[in-house]
Design a protein around this motif. Sequence first.
Motif, PDB file in Angstrom:
ATOM      1  N   ILE A  77      48.658  39.480  37.946  1.00 56.96           N
ATOM      2  CA  ILE A  77      47.459  39.162  37.175  1.00 56.96           C
ATOM      3  C   ILE A  77      47.916  38.650  35.813  1.00 56.96           C
ATOM      4  O   ILE A  77      48.681  39.314  35.116  1.00 56.96           O
ATOM      5  CB  ILE A  77      46.549  40.400  37.029  1.00 56.96           C
ATOM      6  N   ILE A  90      37.411  41.738  35.067  1.00 55.59           N
ATOM      7  CA  ILE A  90      37.581  40.346  35.497  1.00 55.59           C
ATOM      8  C   ILE A  90      39.039  39.998  35.250  1.00 55.59           C
ATOM      9  O   ILE A  90      39.584  40.285  34.177  1.00 55.59           O
ATOM     10  CB  ILE A  90      36.636  39.403  34.737  1.00 55.59           C
ATOM     11  N   VAL A  93      44.393  35.370  38.249  1.00 61.38           N
ATOM     12  CA  VAL A  93      45.597  35.515  39.063  1.00 61.38           C
ATOM     13  C   VAL A  93      46.646  34.513  38.606  1.00 61.38           C
ATOM     14  O   VAL A  93      46.336  33.367  38.298  1.00 61.38           O
ATOM     15  CB  VAL A  93      45.272  35.320  40.560  1.00 61.38           C
ATOM     16  N   ARG A  98      48.586  31.102  44.915  1.00 61.30           N
ATOM     17  CA  ARG A  98      47.153  30.997  44.644  1.00 61.30           C
ATOM     18  C   ARG A  98      46.865  31.113  43.150  1.00 61.30           C
ATOM     19  O   ARG A  98      46.113  31.970  42.706  1.00 61.30           O
ATOM     20  CB  ARG A  98      46.350  31.990  45.461  1.00 61.30           C
ATOM     21  N   ALA A 101      43.075  31.701  40.581  1.00 64.77           N
ATOM     22  CA  ALA A 101      41.962  32.473  41.147  1.00 64.77           C
ATOM     23  C   ALA A 101      41.446  33.442  40.097  1.00 64.77           C
ATOM     24  O   ALA A 101      42.205  33.960  39.273  1.00 64.77           O
ATOM     25  CB  ALA A 101      42.409  33.227  42.389  1.00 64.77           C
ATOM     26  N   ILE A 102      40.141  33.666  40.105  1.00 67.12           N
ATOM     27  CA  ILE A 102      39.518  34.657  39.229  1.00 67.12           C
ATOM     28  C   ILE A 102      38.900  35.722  40.121  1.00 67.12           C
ATOM     29  O   ILE A 102      38.160  35.404  41.051  1.00 67.12           O
ATOM     30  CB  ILE A 102      38.460  34.020  38.308  1.00 67.12           C
ATOM     31  N   GLN A 103      39.246  36.964  39.851  1.00 66.17           N
ATOM     32  CA  GLN A 103      38.750  38.085  40.643  1.00 66.17           C
ATOM     33  C   GLN A 103      37.853  38.967  39.789  1.00 66.17           C
ATOM     34  O   GLN A 103      38.084  39.140  38.595  1.00 66.17           O
ATOM     35  CB  GLN A 103      39.912  38.924  41.182  1.00 66.17           C
ATOM     36  N   TRP A 105      36.356  42.889  39.821  1.00 67.59           N
ATOM     37  CA  TRP A 105      36.550  44.208  40.424  1.00 67.59           C
ATOM     38  C   TRP A 105      35.526  45.181  39.863  1.00 67.59           C
ATOM     39  O   TRP A 105      35.151  45.095  38.698  1.00 67.59           O
ATOM     40  CB  TRP A 105      37.929  44.773  40.109  1.00 67.59           C
ATOM     41  N   LYS A 115      38.144  45.226  44.569  1.00 68.91           N
ATOM     42  CA  LYS A 115      37.816  43.814  44.363  1.00 68.91           C
ATOM     43  C   LYS A 115      36.473  43.525  45.032  1.00 68.91           C
ATOM     44  O   LYS A 115      36.255  43.863  46.183  1.00 68.91           O
ATOM     45  CB  LYS A 115      38.898  42.917  44.939  1.00 68.91           C
ATOM     46  N   ASN A 117      34.820  40.250  44.360  1.00 66.56           N
ATOM     47  CA  ASN A 117      34.634  38.807  44.480  1.00 66.56           C
ATOM     48  C   ASN A 117      35.898  38.086  44.025  1.00 66.56           C
ATOM     49  O   ASN A 117      36.656  38.601  43.207  1.00 66.56           O
ATOM     50  CB  ASN A 117      33.439  38.342  43.642  1.00 66.56           C
ATOM     51  N   GLU A 118      36.131  36.890  44.558  1.00 67.52           N
ATOM     52  CA  GLU A 118      37.231  36.038  44.129  1.00 67.52           C
ATOM     53  C   GLU A 118      36.793  34.589  44.228  1.00 67.52           C
ATOM     54  O   GLU A 118      36.174  34.192  45.208  1.00 67.52           O
ATOM     55  CB  GLU A 118      38.481  36.258  44.986  1.00 67.52           C
ATOM     56  N   GLN A 120      38.386  30.585  43.507  1.00 67.59           N
ATOM     57  CA  GLN A 120      39.518  29.742  43.145  1.00 67.59           C
ATOM     58  C   GLN A 120      39.046  28.771  42.069  1.00 67.59           C
ATOM     59  O   GLN A 120      38.298  27.852  42.340  1.00 67.59           O
ATOM     60  CB  GLN A 120      40.057  28.981  44.359  1.00 67.59           C
TER      61      GLN A 120
END
Length: 142
Positions: A77, A90, A93, A98, A101-103, A105, A115, A117-118, A120
């Motif tokens: 991260i 939030i 990545v 990858r 990407a924004i995740q 949690w 987690k 949602n994710e 790209q």
Amino acid sequence: NDGNVYFYDLFKPGQLKDPGKRNTDKDFNKKDVKFTSVCNVPGKDYEIFAVGNDKLISTNSTNKKGNSTPSELAATISQILITPSGKNIIAGVGEPDRPGAIQVWSRPEEKPIDKINEVQAHSKPVDRLRLSADCQNLFSIG
């Protein structure tokens, strides 16, 4: 990078003896870790989450046994922030396969991070994340 997170007391009206001075008794260190982002836990002046090249969410808080409780991650991260409510994290990545990407949690108290949602968002690793003042918009740089 020396694996340190330093605390400075910059502004607390009427509460500081020496504003702007480093608060060395709150410093956080993790040898051989290159931290890329740190955020303060809402409502807890000196509690932080930090992420770096060790694929852990590191924290300076302690559990009931007096130990810090890092959370193992499946990816590196590069950026992390906590919503003002403290209920969501939030993260950006920084993995080569990858990047960008924004995740999102969930962060229930005393439970593992899940987690939810994710997306790209970028073709390169996420360099910065910020929420708007009303928490309705997320801004990312990658």
